[in-house]
Design a protein around this motif. Structure first.
Motif, PDB file in Angstrom:
ATOM      1  N   THR A 129       0.843  -1.206   0.000  1.00  0.00           N
ATOM      2  CA  THR A 129       0.000   0.000   0.000  1.00  0.00           C
ATOM      3  C   THR A 129       0.872   1.248   0.000  1.00  0.00           C
ATOM      4  N   VAL A 130       1.940   1.227   0.822  1.00  0.00           N
ATOM      5  CA  VAL A 130       2.871   2.361   0.870  1.00  0.00           C
ATOM      6  C   VAL A 130       3.389   2.663  -0.539  1.00  0.00           C
ATOM      7  N   LEU A 131       3.799   1.619  -1.253  1.00  0.00           N
ATOM      8  CA  LEU A 131       4.369   1.812  -2.595  1.00  0.00           C
ATOM      9  C   LEU A 131       3.321   2.336  -3.566  1.00  0.00           C
ATOM     10  N   GLU A 132       2.122   1.746  -3.510  1.00  0.00           N
ATOM     11  CA  GLU A 132       1.071   2.190  -4.441  1.00  0.00           C
ATOM     12  C   GLU A 132       0.711   3.654  -4.182  1.00  0.00           C
ATOM     13  N   LYS A 133       0.677   4.045  -2.880  1.00  0.00           N
ATOM     14  CA  LYS A 133       0.338   5.441  -2.563  1.00  0.00           C
ATOM     15  C   LYS A 133       1.412   6.409  -3.069  1.00  0.00           C
ATOM     16  N   ALA A 134       2.628   5.904  -3.223  1.00  0.00           N
ATOM     17  CA  ALA A 134       3.711   6.767  -3.731  1.00  0.00           C
ATOM     18  C   ALA A 134       3.815   6.687  -5.254  1.00  0.00           C
ATOM     19  N   GLY A 135       2.885   5.966  -5.893  1.00  0.00           N
ATOM     20  CA  GLY A 135       2.853   5.941  -7.362  1.00  0.00           C
ATOM     21  C   GLY A 135       3.563   4.765  -8.002  1.00  0.00           C
ATOM     22  N   PHE A 136       4.033   3.811  -7.181  1.00  0.00           N
ATOM     23  CA  PHE A 136       4.692   2.626  -7.758  1.00  0.00           C
ATOM     24  C   PHE A 136       3.638   1.694  -8.359  1.00  0.00           C
ATOM     25  N   LYS A 137       4.083   0.939  -9.368  1.00  0.00           N
ATOM     26  CA  LYS A 137       3.203  -0.065  -9.991  1.00  0.00           C
ATOM     27  C   LYS A 137       3.827  -1.438  -9.810  1.00  0.00           C
ATOM     28  N   LYS A 138       2.951  -2.419  -9.628  1.00  0.00           N
ATOM     29  CA  LYS A 138       3.453  -3.787  -9.462  1.00  0.00           C
ATOM     30  C   LYS A 138       3.857  -4.342 -10.821  1.00  0.00           C
ATOM     31  N   GLU A 139       5.082  -4.877 -10.893  1.00  0.00           N
ATOM     32  CA  GLU A 139       5.563  -5.422 -12.173  1.00  0.00           C
ATOM     33  C   GLU A 139       5.377  -6.922 -12.266  1.00  0.00           C
ATOM     34  N   GLY A 140       5.435  -7.582 -11.110  1.00  0.00           N
ATOM     35  CA  GLY A 140       5.286  -9.039 -11.156  1.00  0.00           C
ATOM     36  C   GLY A 140       5.796  -9.696  -9.889  1.00  0.00           C
ATOM     37  N   THR A 141       5.766 -11.028  -9.919  1.00  0.00           N
ATOM     38  CA  THR A 141       6.160 -11.809  -8.748  1.00  0.00           C
ATOM     39  C   THR A 141       7.528 -12.441  -8.995  1.00  0.00           C
ATOM     40  N   ILE A 142       8.369 -12.362  -7.985  1.00  0.00           N
ATOM     41  CA  ILE A 142       9.664 -13.050  -8.061  1.00  0.00           C
ATOM     42  C   ILE A 142       9.519 -14.269  -7.143  1.00  0.00           C
ATOM     43  N   ARG A 143       9.336 -15.415  -7.764  1.00  0.00           N
ATOM     44  CA  ARG A 143       8.960 -16.592  -6.977  1.00  0.00           C
ATOM     45  C   ARG A 143      10.131 -17.129  -6.152  1.00  0.00           C
ATOM     46  N   LYS A 144       9.823 -17.539  -4.928  1.00  0.00           N
ATOM     47  CA  LYS A 144      10.812 -18.158  -4.026  1.00  0.00           C
ATOM     48  C   LYS A 144      12.150 -17.423  -4.052  1.00  0.00           C
ATOM     49  N   SER A 145      12.080 -16.121  -3.766  1.00  0.00           N
ATOM     50  CA  SER A 145      13.295 -15.317  -3.909  1.00  0.00           C
ATOM     51  C   SER A 145      13.953 -14.967  -2.578  1.00  0.00           C
ATOM     52  N   VAL A 146      13.236 -15.140  -1.467  1.00  0.00           N
ATOM     53  CA  VAL A 146      13.873 -14.862  -0.166  1.00  0.00           C
ATOM     54  C   VAL A 146      13.586 -16.009   0.801  1.00  0.00           C
ATOM     55  N   PHE A 147      14.571 -16.279   1.650  1.00  0.00           N
ATOM     56  CA  PHE A 147      14.425 -17.370   2.630  1.00  0.00           C
ATOM     57  C   PHE A 147      14.253 -16.723   4.002  1.00  0.00           C
ATOM     58  N   ILE A 148      13.044 -16.815   4.553  1.00  0.00           N
ATOM     59  CA  ILE A 148      12.741 -16.138   5.812  1.00  0.00           C
ATOM     60  C   ILE A 148      12.064 -17.118   6.763  1.00  0.00           C
ATOM     61  N   ARG A 149      12.591 -17.174   7.974  1.00  0.00           N
ATOM     62  CA  ARG A 149      11.996 -18.035   9.009  1.00  0.00           C
ATOM     63  C   ARG A 149      11.728 -19.445   8.500  1.00  0.00           C
ATOM     64  N   GLY A 150      12.747 -19.985   7.807  1.00  0.00           N
ATOM     65  CA  GLY A 150      12.676 -21.388   7.410  1.00  0.00           C
ATOM     66  C   GLY A 150      11.883 -21.694   6.153  1.00  0.00           C
ATOM     67  N   LYS A 151      11.470 -20.637   5.424  1.00  0.00           N
ATOM     68  CA  LYS A 151      10.659 -20.884   4.216  1.00  0.00           C
ATOM     69  C   LYS A 151      11.121 -20.013   3.068  1.00  0.00           C
ATOM     70  N   TRP A 152      11.083 -20.582   1.845  1.00  0.00           N
ATOM     71  CA  TRP A 152      11.280 -19.756   0.657  1.00  0.00           C
ATOM     72  C   TRP A 152       9.987 -19.013   0.382  1.00  0.00           C
ATOM     73  N   ARG A 153      10.088 -17.686   0.198  1.00  0.00           N
ATOM     74  CA  ARG A 153       8.880 -16.884   0.037  1.00  0.00           C
ATOM     75  C   ARG A 153       8.918 -16.121  -1.296  1.00  0.00           C
ATOM     76  N   ASP A 154       7.728 -15.845  -1.810  1.00  0.00           N
ATOM     77  CA  ASP A 154       7.605 -15.068  -3.045  1.00  0.00           C
ATOM     78  C   ASP A 154       7.624 -13.573  -2.716  1.00  0.00           C
ATOM     79  N   CYS A 155       8.258 -12.807  -3.579  1.00  0.00           N
ATOM     80  CA  CYS A 155       8.253 -11.343  -3.424  1.00  0.00           C
ATOM     81  C   CYS A 155       7.589 -10.727  -4.644  1.00  0.00           C
ATOM     82  N   CYS A 156       7.178  -9.476  -4.517  1.00  0.00           N
ATOM     83  CA  CYS A 156       6.751  -8.793  -5.732  1.00  0.00           C
ATOM     84  C   CYS A 156       7.626  -7.583  -5.970  1.00  0.00           C
ATOM     85  N   LEU A 157       7.800  -7.311  -7.243  1.00  0.00           N
ATOM     86  CA  LEU A 157       8.647  -6.195  -7.665  1.00  0.00           C
ATOM     87  C   LEU A 157       7.748  -5.034  -8.060  1.00  0.00           C
TER      88      LEU A 157
END
Ligand SMILES: CC(C)(COP(=O)(O)OP(=O)(O)OC[C@H]1O[C@@H](n2cnc3c(N)ncnc32)[C@H](O)[C@@H]1OP(=O)(O)O)[C@@H](O)C(=O)NCCC(=O)NCCS
Length: 177
Positions: A129-157
């Motif tokens: 929401t912070v990004l959208e309010k500043a005018g950013f647009k979602k480009e897509g999903t970067i699948r399984k790109s970060v390993f956090i608390r024991g899990k590979w997680r998807d991020c969005c760019l």
């Protein structure tokens, strides 16, 4: 200092590193969507000493000077990316949305960039929401790109292009007289 309406951005000085390190080592500060780095003050000092014009750290400060968070920019490959965090007690008050708008104004006003990007966890709706309010647009999903608390997680760019930004939202240009 970059002055906004409710918050200012102030470059982190070397003497601020103890506070920066305390925040960096506090799991509540990082929240559930960022990996928890555990930086010692020595490591942070080394990183601080190697900062370049392409990588800078700022405090987000309230108008009374209280430091409530951090916002940074850095190079991801050859693309400029921002990242941000707020102390838990100051979240949900619009401060981060303003800080991101100030940073975007600053970067487009001071550098010849065509885009600024940010990545965030697919489930980090506050950050999106912070990004959208500043005018950013979602480009897509970067699948399984970060390993956090024991899990590979998807991020969005997300990104904002100079032509989408058009003009400063908070900072004003200082004209030479
Ligand atoms: C992400 C973070 C920086 C947002 O800061 P903040 O000060 O709460 O942000 P703001 O108050 O400016 O805006 C948050 C917006 O998200 C909305 N929001 C919050 N939780 C939400 C949810 N679960 N779903 C949808 N929207 C949500 C809020 O309503 C608000 O929008 P509004 O102003 O239109 O009401 C803060 O939560 C944080 O530091 N989290 C931990 C670190 C982190 O995740 N950083 C981002 C890494 S990419």
């Amino acid at each position: 200092m970059l002055e906004g309406r409710n918050v200012n951005l102030r470059v982190v000085e070397k003497e601020d590193l103890p506070l920066w390190a305390d925040w960096n080592n506090n799991p509540e500060f990082f929240g559930e969507f960022i990996w928890f780095p555990q930086h010692s003050r020595t490591e942070l000092t080394k990183r601080y000493d190697s900062l370049t014009p392409d990588n800078k750290w700022f405090f987000i400060e309230k108008k009374d000077g209280t430091k409530i968070g951090g916002i940074i920019y850095f190079l991801a490959g050859n693309l400029l990316e921002i990242g941000y965090l707020l102390v838990p007690s100051e979240r949900g008050k619009g401060y981060c949305s303003e800080a991101v708008k100030i940073m975007v104004d600053y970067l487009f006003l001071s550098r010849e960039l065509v885009r600024i990007q940010a990545t965030t966890d697919l489930d980090n709706f506050a950050s999106q929401t912070v990004l959208e309010k500043a005018g950013f647009k979602k480009e897509g999903t970067i699948r399984k790109s970060v390993f956090i608390r024991g899990k590979w997680r998807d991020c969005c760019l997300f990104s904002i292009l100079r032509e989408e930004w058009k003009e400063p939202k908070i900072l004003t240009r200082t004209e030479k007289k």
